[in-house]
Enzyme design. Structure first.
Site, short mmCIF file in Angstrom:
data_model
loop_
_atom_site.label_atom_id
_atom_site.label_comp_id
_atom_site.label_asym_id
_atom_site.label_seq_id
_atom_site.Cartn_x
_atom_site.Cartn_y
_atom_site.Cartn_z
N ASP A 83 -9.59 -9.42 9.38
CA ASP A 83 -9.11 -8.06 9.13
C ASP A 83 -10.14 -6.95 9.35
O ASP A 83 -9.79 -5.90 9.85
CB ASP A 83 -8.59 -7.97 7.69
CG ASP A 83 -7.69 -6.77 7.46
OD1 ASP A 83 -6.93 -6.42 8.38
OD2 ASP A 83 -7.76 -6.17 6.38
N HIS A 122 -11.29 -1.92 11.63
CA HIS A 122 -10.15 -2.74 11.21
C HIS A 122 -9.97 -3.84 12.27
O HIS A 122 -9.01 -3.80 13.04
CB HIS A 122 -8.93 -1.81 11.12
CG HIS A 122 -7.73 -2.42 10.47
ND1 HIS A 122 -6.47 -1.90 10.61
CD2 HIS A 122 -7.60 -3.49 9.66
CE1 HIS A 122 -5.62 -2.64 9.92
NE2 HIS A 122 -6.27 -3.61 9.34
N CYS A 177 1.16 -7.50 14.55
CA CYS A 177 0.82 -7.87 15.93
C CYS A 177 0.14 -9.23 15.99
O CYS A 177 -0.45 -9.59 17.03
CB CYS A 177 -0.08 -6.81 16.56
SG CYS A 177 0.79 -5.31 17.01
N GLY A 178 0.16 -9.99 14.89
CA GLY A 178 -0.38 -11.35 14.91
C GLY A 178 -1.89 -11.41 14.84
O GLY A 178 -2.51 -12.28 15.46
N ARG A 214 2.23 -12.01 -0.11
CA ARG A 214 0.85 -12.23 0.35
C ARG A 214 0.27 -13.53 -0.15
O ARG A 214 0.68 -14.05 -1.18
CB ARG A 214 -0.04 -11.09 -0.18
CG ARG A 214 0.31 -9.72 0.37
CD ARG A 214 -0.34 -9.51 1.68
NE ARG A 214 0.20 -8.35 2.39
CZ ARG A 214 -0.34 -7.86 3.49
NH1 ARG A 214 -1.41 -8.41 4.01
NH2 ARG A 214 0.19 -6.83 4.10
N ARG A 268 0.85 -1.19 0.00
CA ARG A 268 0.00 0.00 0.00
C ARG A 268 0.89 1.24 0.00
O ARG A 268 1.98 1.24 0.56
CB ARG A 268 -0.88 0.04 1.26
CG ARG A 268 -2.00 -0.96 1.27
CD ARG A 268 -2.96 -0.70 2.43
NE ARG A 268 -2.35 -0.91 3.72
CZ ARG A 268 -1.94 0.04 4.55
NH1 ARG A 268 -2.06 1.32 4.21
NH2 ARG A 268 -1.40 -0.24 5.71
N ASN A 293 6.56 -8.28 2.26
CA ASN A 293 5.10 -8.07 2.19
C ASN A 293 4.45 -9.06 1.22
O ASN A 293 3.39 -8.78 0.67
CB ASN A 293 4.79 -6.62 1.78
CG ASN A 293 3.33 -6.25 2.03
OD1 ASN A 293 2.70 -6.71 2.98
ND2 ASN A 293 2.77 -5.42 1.15
N LYS A 310 -9.52 -2.26 1.71
CA LYS A 310 -9.26 -1.08 2.55
C LYS A 310 -10.02 0.16 2.04
O LYS A 310 -10.50 0.96 2.84
CB LYS A 310 -7.76 -0.78 2.58
CG LYS A 310 -6.90 -1.94 3.06
CD LYS A 310 -7.18 -2.32 4.47
CE LYS A 310 -6.20 -3.37 4.96
NZ LYS A 310 -6.49 -3.79 6.34
N SER A 329 -0.60 -3.45 12.26
CA SER A 329 0.04 -4.54 11.53
C SER A 329 1.22 -5.09 12.35
O SER A 329 1.76 -4.41 13.23
CB SER A 329 0.49 -4.08 10.16
OG SER A 329 1.28 -2.94 10.29
N TYR A 385 -1.43 -3.61 -6.89
CA TYR A 385 -1.15 -4.42 -5.70
C TYR A 385 -2.17 -4.22 -4.57
O TYR A 385 -2.52 -3.10 -4.21
CB TYR A 385 0.23 -4.07 -5.15
CG TYR A 385 0.77 -5.14 -4.23
CD1 TYR A 385 1.46 -6.23 -4.74
CD2 TYR A 385 0.56 -5.08 -2.86
CE1 TYR A 385 1.94 -7.22 -3.90
CE2 TYR A 385 1.05 -6.06 -2.02
CZ TYR A 385 1.73 -7.13 -2.54
OH TYR A 385 2.21 -8.12 -1.71
O1 O2Y Z 1 0.17 -4.19 1.43
C1 O2Y Z 1 -1.01 -4.29 1.05
O2 O2Y Z 1 -1.41 -3.84 -0.02
C2 O2Y Z 1 -2.00 -4.94 1.87
S1 O2Y Z 1 -2.24 -4.21 3.42
C3 O2Y Z 1 -3.21 -5.31 4.34
C4 O2Y Z 1 -3.66 -6.47 3.77
C5 O2Y Z 1 -4.44 -7.34 4.51
C6 O2Y Z 1 -4.77 -7.00 5.77
N1 O2Y Z 1 -4.35 -5.87 6.34
C7 O2Y Z 1 -3.55 -5.03 5.67
C8 O2Y Z 1 -3.14 -3.80 6.41
O3 O2Y Z 1 -2.30 -3.04 5.99
O4 O2Y Z 1 -3.73 -3.58 7.47
MN MN Z 2 -5.38 -4.93 7.91
#
Ligand code: O2Y
Ligand code: MN
Length: 598
Positions: A286, A239, A263-264, A378, A69, A376, A219, A261, A210
């Site tokens: 999430d 969130h 924190c498990g 996924r 992001r 990062n 988001k 993010s 992405y």
């Molecule tokens: O890096 C990304 O584009 C994804 S960010 C993300 C993805 C899944 C769950 N949470 C997050 C976050 O940044 O909180």
């Molecule tokens: Mn998230």
């Protein structure tokens, strides 16, 4: 195809602007998923994984300039700058629209425009919302199929005039010549814009393919736009993970939890309890949308249908259930590829394979000095495949929430668990959520980084108003029916840097205390910061925790808290006059209680 006039007119406008070669309405079928994956294998976007290990699964490798992001390119475009608040980047809607019009002009030449009707939440649920994403990325279509309910059934539900959130997305890389070969990961790294128009419920995303930048249901819609909708309509878009916990022979409770993010969060959502006969099931990892039901209780749904989880660190040891969720029908992004045609990432196995192809498609060996997967990297996985998915995870009525947890990563100060005195005090605890800066982050190590409600990058309006919205919902509700609010911290360390609490499955002991508190069966002691478990109220039978460490974990350290107060005041000052007076009062009341003689 649809008879929805608003949708057809918008599509016509977008086609005239972006000039795609073709338009395709996505039906959300399995056949469509496989067809698009084949197409992406031809362009080099995807490699099919060995079906013996992972049936119907694929690996994508992104452009190295498009791996996460992009918060500095993320904008809230509302009429008044003051309404976006100090935590968002703001631009005037007209100005941003004009800039984006230029970028979107002809941006889909040589490509197909896909129309993705999607529902965030079970189709037809009174808590769910519909969106339509127009995109020129087949990777986005395939991922959205996993992450949301997509296609014909949504279009049918939308009818001829139903409301929907408009999301326009382009990778920003037109194919000028009719036969110009495509890139394996087209994007426009120099011109990324992730723009939200909360007043008109629109999203315009350009230049990135992405994750959170491109899968607009997640988001962009489910948090930034939905948070503004929730404020206007009297509900909460948060969130938060959602889990279900059932005591032996007892009644199930539902818990929502917000963590920043790293924190498990996914681990907690799929936790395997170490406590005998306790059951923990997952509803979401999430995002949670919560609305009051006719009975006055707060009901939650997971608006998503899949998990877009961080791969590195995920293993059978850290999260068995996540690993099993990934057995088939998944898309992996920026992971490494094994010689046998499977994926691998750091932490997946104790010993790395001897040879890999890394996420940048280069040969990789354990001694080469680089990570094989991007940090990062996924996985996109269907939630229904999670071995502990709760049977009611798609209940359109939502599930009644007993407790809300906030947490951060604090080596010091914060106890293992702290119960708020009431909703208002709980809102205060959510507003001061923080983690200590680590060496990896920029800035002073140990300095507090505040991430209120874990919503800092995701609140679609002024965060002071967001706090006020939480307080207002609490005022309107029957206090006896509101979820109880807790602040948890699994990451407390001693002076030598050793964690005091084992975490993972042992966190079920903290959940047990919370549930027993909700049922009026567990003891707590009032302290200046909130209610902490009495020594014998927390079940530590069979867990190896030094009694002295337990003392620290369940203690309110007045001096340490007093030292944190200036940082909390500074954090609050950011919100100026829009910080609700009640929160300032909570802070001053905390200060007074901390100074009172014990
Ligand atoms: O890096 C990304 O584009 C994804 S960010 C993300 C993805 C899944 C769950 N949470 C997050 C976050 O940044 O909180
Ligand atoms: Mn998230």
């Amino acid at each position: 195809m649809t008879l929805h006039r608003g949708l057809n007119e918008w599509l016509e406008e977008v086609v005239a602007l972006c000039k795609p070669d073709a338009v395709r309405w996505c039906d959300g079928s399995e056949g469509e998923f496989r067809e698009l994956c084949r197409l992406m294998m031809d362009t080099g976007t995807l490699v099919q994984l060995n079906p013996t290990y992972r049936p119907n699964s694929y690996l994508a490798r992104s452009d190295p300039a498009d791996t996460a992001r992009v918060e500095d390119r993320t904008f809230i475009c509302c009429e008044k700058e003051s309404d976006a608040g100090p935590t968002n980047h703001w631009e005037a809607p007209d100005k941003m629209r004009a800039r984006l019009k230029e970028l979107f002009s002809g941006c889909m030449r040589g490509r197909t425009l896909y129309v993705i009707p999607y529902s965030m939440g079970p189709v037809g649920s009174h808590i769910a919302k519909i969106g339509v994403q127009l995109t020129d990325s087949p990777y986005v279509v395939a991922n959205m199929q996993i992450m949301a309910r997509v296609g014909s059934r949504v279009l049918k539900y939308l009818g001829e005039d139903g409301p929907f959130v408009r999301g326009l997305h382009s990778v920003g890389h037109p194919l000028a010549e009719p036969r110009q070969p495509d890139l394996s990961w087209p994007c426009n790294a120099q011109n990324k814009y992730i723009c939200h128009f909360p007043e008109t419920r629109e999203i315009l995303s350009f230049g990135s393919g992405y994750g959170g930048n491109a899968l607009l249901g997640k988001k962009c819609h489910a948090l930034r736009i939905a948070s503004a909708q929730a404020r206007d309509e009297g509900w909460l878009a948060e969130h938060m993970l959602i889990l279900k916990i059932t005591p032996p022979g007892g009644k199930a409770h539902y818990v929502c939890a917000a963590f920043p993010s790293a924190c498990g969060k996914t681990n907690l959502a799929m936790l395997i309890p170490t406590l005998p006969h306790w059951k923990v099931e997952c509803l979401g990892d999430d995002i949670a949308w919560m609305k009051f039901g006719a009975d006055g209780r707060l009901y939650a749904i997971n608006p998503e249908a899949g998990f877009f989880g961080v791969a590195p660190g995920t293993s059978y040891e850290t999260n068995y259930n996540a690993m099993r969720t990934l057995d088939a029908n998944c898309i992996f992004t920026n992971c490494a590829l094994t010689p046998g045609g499977d994926v691998w990432w750091e932490g997946m196995t104790e010993q790395p394979p001897l040879k890999l192809v890394d996420w940048l498609r280069r040969p990789w060996t354990p001694d080469c000095g680089r990570t094989a997967a991007h940090p990062n990297a996924r996985f996109t996985a269907p939630a229904r495949q999670c071995p502990v998915i709760a049977d009611d995870w798609q209940d359109p009525r939502g599930v009644p929430v007993s407790a809300i947890l906030f947490g951060g990563r604090r080596a010091s100060v914060m106890p293992l668990v702290n119960e708020s005195f009431d909703w208002r005090h709980g809102t205060f605890l959510g507003s001061i959520m923080s983690s200590e800066r680590t060496a990896a982050a920029t800035g002073n190590v140990g300095e507090l980084r505040f991430d209120p409600f874990a919503m800092l990058p995701f609140c679609g309006y002024h965060m002071g108003d967001y706090f006020a919205h939480w307080l207002e919902l609490g005022r309107q509700a029957d206090p006896a029916k509101l979820p109880r609010i807790y602040y948890v911290n699994w990451f407390r360390k001693n002076e030598t840097g050793k964690f005091l609490w084992p975490g993972y499955g042992e966190n079920s002991r903290v959940l047990k205390w919370i549930i027993e508190r909700c049922e009026g069966r567990a003891q707590a002691v009032d302290t200046p910061i909130g209610r902490l478990p009495t020594r014998d109220a927390l079940d530590v039978d069979g867990v190896e925790v030094d009694p002295a460490d337990l003392e620290v974990l369940l203690n309110c350290n007045r001096e340490a808290w007093l030292k944190d107060l200036p940082a909390i005041r500074k954090h609050y000052d950011r919100f100026g006059a829009r910080l609700p007076g009640e929160l300032r009062e909570e802070l001053e009341a905390l200060d007074r209680r901390l100074r009172e003689r014990a």
